[in-house]
Design an enzyme around this catalytic site. Structure first.
Site, PDB file in Angstrom:
ATOM      1  N   GLY A 243       0.798  -1.229   0.000  1.00 27.68           N
ATOM      2  CA  GLY A 243       0.000   0.000   0.000  1.00 27.68           C
ATOM      3  C   GLY A 243       0.825   1.271   0.000  1.00 27.68           C
ATOM      4  O   GLY A 243       1.841   1.388  -0.702  1.00 27.68           O
ATOM      5  N   ASP A 263       7.727  -3.697   9.052  1.00 25.72           N
ATOM      6  CA  ASP A 263       6.325  -4.148   9.090  1.00 25.72           C
ATOM      7  C   ASP A 263       6.232  -5.317  10.060  1.00 25.72           C
ATOM      8  O   ASP A 263       7.257  -5.790  10.576  1.00 25.72           O
ATOM      9  CB  ASP A 263       5.824  -4.548   7.690  1.00 25.72           C
ATOM     10  CG  ASP A 263       4.335  -4.249   7.527  1.00 25.72           C
ATOM     11  OD1 ASP A 263       3.539  -4.732   8.353  1.00 25.72           O
ATOM     12  OD2 ASP A 263       3.969  -3.517   6.592  1.00 25.72           O
ATOM     13  N   GLY A 315      -0.633   1.728  10.076  1.00 24.70           N
ATOM     14  CA  GLY A 315      -1.919   2.102  10.669  1.00 24.70           C
ATOM     15  C   GLY A 315      -2.956   1.053  10.342  1.00 24.70           C
ATOM     16  O   GLY A 315      -2.794   0.271   9.400  1.00 24.70           O
ATOM     17  N   LEU A 322     -19.851   3.704  17.587  1.00 28.69           N
ATOM     18  CA  LEU A 322     -19.308   3.765  18.946  1.00 28.69           C
ATOM     19  C   LEU A 322     -20.007   2.816  19.925  1.00 28.69           C
ATOM     20  O   LEU A 322     -19.351   2.105  20.696  1.00 28.69           O
ATOM     21  CB  LEU A 322     -19.368   5.219  19.447  1.00 28.69           C
ATOM     22  CG  LEU A 322     -18.746   5.496  20.803  1.00 28.69           C
ATOM     23  CD1 LEU A 322     -17.292   5.041  20.867  1.00 28.69           C
ATOM     24  CD2 LEU A 322     -18.847   6.986  21.121  1.00 28.69           C
ATOM     25  N   TYR A 378     -10.672   5.549  14.843  1.00 34.24           N
ATOM     26  CA  TYR A 378      -9.713   5.902  13.788  1.00 34.24           C
ATOM     27  C   TYR A 378      -9.573   7.425  13.681  1.00 34.24           C
ATOM     28  O   TYR A 378      -8.460   7.966  13.633  1.00 34.24           O
ATOM     29  CB  TYR A 378     -10.204   5.308  12.460  1.00 34.24           C
ATOM     30  CG  TYR A 378      -9.277   5.507  11.285  1.00 34.24           C
ATOM     31  CD1 TYR A 378      -8.101   4.775  11.165  1.00 34.24           C
ATOM     32  CD2 TYR A 378      -9.581   6.422  10.276  1.00 34.24           C
ATOM     33  CE1 TYR A 378      -7.253   4.937  10.070  1.00 34.24           C
ATOM     34  CE2 TYR A 378      -8.750   6.596   9.182  1.00 34.24           C
ATOM     35  CZ  TYR A 378      -7.583   5.851   9.080  1.00 34.24           C
ATOM     36  OH  TYR A 378      -6.756   6.026   7.998  1.00 34.24           O
TER      37      TYR A 378
END
Ligand code: NAP
Length: 471
Positions: A243, A263, A315, A322, A378
Site C-alpha cells: 500500500g 512491518d 496504521g 461507537l 480511527y
C-alpha cells in the site's frame, strides 16, 4: 486497486457515453513518471501585487524550469521589466490572449497585499486568464502567513487568499488543475522554493485546495540535486510491506535515501520483496511490542550511526459505530496509530538517534479532520496525530522538522475493503472526481523529507484531491 469507471470513461467509447449522460469524467492526472523530468514545462504566467516580497524567489525558481515565462501587463500589477529572472519574462496583454491559448501554470505573489481593497489585484490577475489554464495545470499564490500579519486588515486580506484558492481549485478541478497557497512568515520568503516546486510539478497531482506555511530557516549549505535530494540519507518507513508504505519506501529510495522497511513479522515475505527492490533493509517488528522503540533506536544507532527520516505510516482501521465498538478495537487502534509513534519518537530523541536536520513525517487522514461514521477510534487517532505534529513542531531543535500528510481516498487494500457504494462515493466526492494513488501520498512525504523543506514545519497537508469532506 483499479478504478473501472475511470478507465472506461477515458476510453473512446466510454468518453462519449459519459458525455451523453452528463456524468463526471475524471481526467488522467499527470504524474511524475519520467526520471529526471523538469518540474515544470510549458507557458507560465507570473505576476505580483505591488510590494511583493516573494517575486525574486518565484522568478529564480521559475527560471530554473524549462517553462516559457510571461507577465500580465496590467496597470495594477508589477510589470515584467521589474522582475529579475535568468529566463526572459515577456509582457502579455490580457486582451491579446486567445481563448485557445493554454498556460501550464499561473503564479501570483500576493505578499504585497496589506488591505482588503488591495485584494482586487488577485481578481485582476486571475479573472482574464483562469479559463486559459490547460489540463492538469497549476495555480499557486504566495501570501504572508495570516497569524504573522502586522494588522487585522492585512490578516483579513491574506486569509482571504485561502477561500479564493479553495474555490479556484473547485472550479478547475474537473480539468485536473490544482490550486494552492503558500504562506510565508515575514522574512522567510526565500524558503518557498521547495513547496513552490512541489506544487507546480506533477508530483502534487492529487493535492489541491491546500495552504502550507513556511517559516525562517537556515538554507542548506551545499547546492541540492533536485533529482536525488535524499542522497546519503537514512530513512525508516513503518508499514512498508504494501500500500502507501510500499510507495513511500520506493519514492524515498528513488530520491536517493537508503530505506529501512518495517512491518509486522507476518508480512516478512512481502517486506523483503519491497526492500530488495530498492536495495534497502528490513525490520520485521510489531511497533506495539513493548521493546520496539529500543530495538529501533539501537538498530539505527549501531548500523547507521543515526537516522535522518522517519515516516510513521503503519496504521489500521477497526470500524464500528461507537455503541457497538468492543474495547479491544479502541485499544489496539489507538496503540498502533498514535501511541506507538510517540513512544518511538521519544526513544529516538532520548537515545540521540536523530541526526541534525532530521525529518519526522506522520500519516494522518481526512477522517481525522472531518470525522466519519463508524470511525470514532480511527478519527480520534488521526486527529491526535495532527495535535501531536502541531505541538511537537514548536519544540524541535537542531533543524529537525515534523509534518503530516492527511490522505483522502487512496486506492489500496485498506479502501478495497470498504463496501461498494461507500467506496464509489469516497472516490468521486472530490474536485478531481477520482481516488488517489499511493504514490501521491509518497510524493508529499518525499517533499516534506527533502533538505530543501527546512522552513516547512508543523504543517498538515491533505492529499485528497480536495475532498468535499472536511476543511
Ligand atoms: P495497509 O495497506 O493496511 O498497510 C498498512 C501496513 O501497516 C500493513 O502492512 C500493516 O500490517 C502494517 N501494520 C499494521 N499494524 C502494524 C504494527 N503494529 N506494526 C507494524 N506494522 C503494522 O494501509 P494503507 O492503506 O497503505 O495505509 C497506510 C497509512 O495511511 C495508514 O496509517 C492509514 O491509516 C493511512 N491512510 C490511508 C488511506 C487510504 O485511503 N488507504 C487514507 C487515509 C489515511 P497488517 O497486515 O498487520 O495490517
Amino acid at each position: 486497486m483499479s478504478d473501472l469507471y475511470h478507465k472506461v470513461s477515458n476510453s473512446p467509447v466510454g468518453r462519449s457515453v459519459v458525455s451523453a449522460l452528463n456524468l463526471p469524467a475524471p481526467v488522467v492526472l499527470e504524474r511524475h513518471n519520467r526520471p529526471n523530468a523538469p518540474f515544470l514545462e510549458g507557458e507560465v504566467l507570473v505576476s505580483a501585487a505591488p510590494g511583493g516580497k516573494a517575486i525574486e524567489t518565484i522568478c529564480s525558481v521559475l527560471g530554473a524550469s524549462t517553462a516559457s515565462l510571461f507577465a500580465l501587463d496590467q496597470k495594477t500589477l508589477v510589470p515584467a521589466g521589474e522582475m529579475k529572472s535568468k529566463t526572459k519574462i515577456s509582457p502579455l496583454k490580457a486582451d491579446a490572449i486567445d481563448a485557445k491559448r493554454r498556460f501550464k501554470a499561473l503564479v501570483f505573489d500576493a505578499t504585497g497585499i496589506t488591505t482588503t481593497e488591495d485584494l482586487k489585484a488577485v481578481y485582476e490577475f486571475f479573472h482574464p486568464v483562469i479559463r486559459n489554464v490547460g489540463k492538469c495545470g497549476r495555480v499557486v499564490i504566495i501570501g504572508t502567513e495570516p497569524s504573522a500579519c502586522a494588522t487585522p486588515a492585512m490578516a483579513a486580506s491574506q486569509k482571504a487568499l485561502e477561500g479564493f484558492i479553495r474555490s479556484v481549485a473547485k472550479e478547475t478541478g474537473k480539468k485536473g488543475v490544482t490550486a494552492q497557497v503558500i504562506y510565508a512568515t515575514p522574512g522567510s520568503e526565500n524558503q518557498i522554493e521547495s513547496p513552490l516546486r512541489f506544487f507546480l510539478s506533477p508530483r502534487s497531482a492529487y493535492v489541491s485546495g491546500q495552504a502550507i506555511s513556511v517559516s525562517k530557516a537556515a538554507k542548506p549549505k551545499s547546492a541540492l540535486d533536485w533529482n536525488a535530494p535524499l542522497n546519503g540519507k537514512v530513512a525508516l518507513v513503518t508499514g512498508a510491506s504494501r500500500g502507501i508504505g510500499e510507495a513511500i519506501a520506493k519514492t524515498l529510495a528513488r530520491d536517493g535515501a537508503h530505506v529501512v522497511c518495517l512491518d509486522v513479522p507476518q508480512a516478512k515475505e512481502a517486506l523483503e520483496s519491497v526492500a530488495t527492490s530498492i536495495g534497502g533493509n528490513t525490520l520485521a517488528l510489531d511497533i506495539t511490542e513493548p521493546n520496539a522503540p529500543e530495538v529501533i533506536s539501537s538498530y539505527f544507532k549501531e548500523k547507521f550511526g543515526g537516522l535522518d527520516i522517519v515516516v510513521h505510516n503503519a496504521g489500521i482501521t477497526r470500524d464500528k459505530t461507537l455503541g457497538r465498538m468492543p474495547d479491544h478495537f479502541w485499544d489496539l487502534l489507538i496503540d498502533i496509530n498514535l501511541s506507538s509513534e510517540e513512544r518511538i519518537n521519544d526513544a529516538l530523541f532520548a537515545n540521540e538517534v536523530f541526526n541534525k536536520n532530521a525529518r519526522i513525517v506522520c500519516v494522518s487522514s481526512i477522517s481525522g479532520i472531518a470525522g466519519n461514521v463508524g470511525q470514532s477510534n480511527y478519527a480520534a487517532s488521526k486527529s491526535g496525530v495532527i495535535g501531536y505534529v502541531e505541538s511537537l513542531s514548536k519544540q524541535l531543535k537542531g533543524g529537525i522538522t515534523i509534518n503530516a500528510v492527511a490522505p483522502g481516498f487512496i486506492e489500496t487494500q485498506m479502501t478495497a475493503a470498504i463496501p461498494f457504494m461507500i467506496r464509489e462515493a469516497g472516490r468521486r466526492m472530490n474536485s478531481l472526481n477520482q481516488g488517489g494513488q499511493p504514490e501521491d501520498v509518497a510524493e508529499a512525504i518525499a517533499f516534506f523529507s527533502s533538505p530543501a523543506s527546512q522552513g516547512v514545519n508543523g504543517n498538515v497537508l491533505r492529499v485528497c484531491g480536495q475532498s468535499l469532506i472536511g476543511k
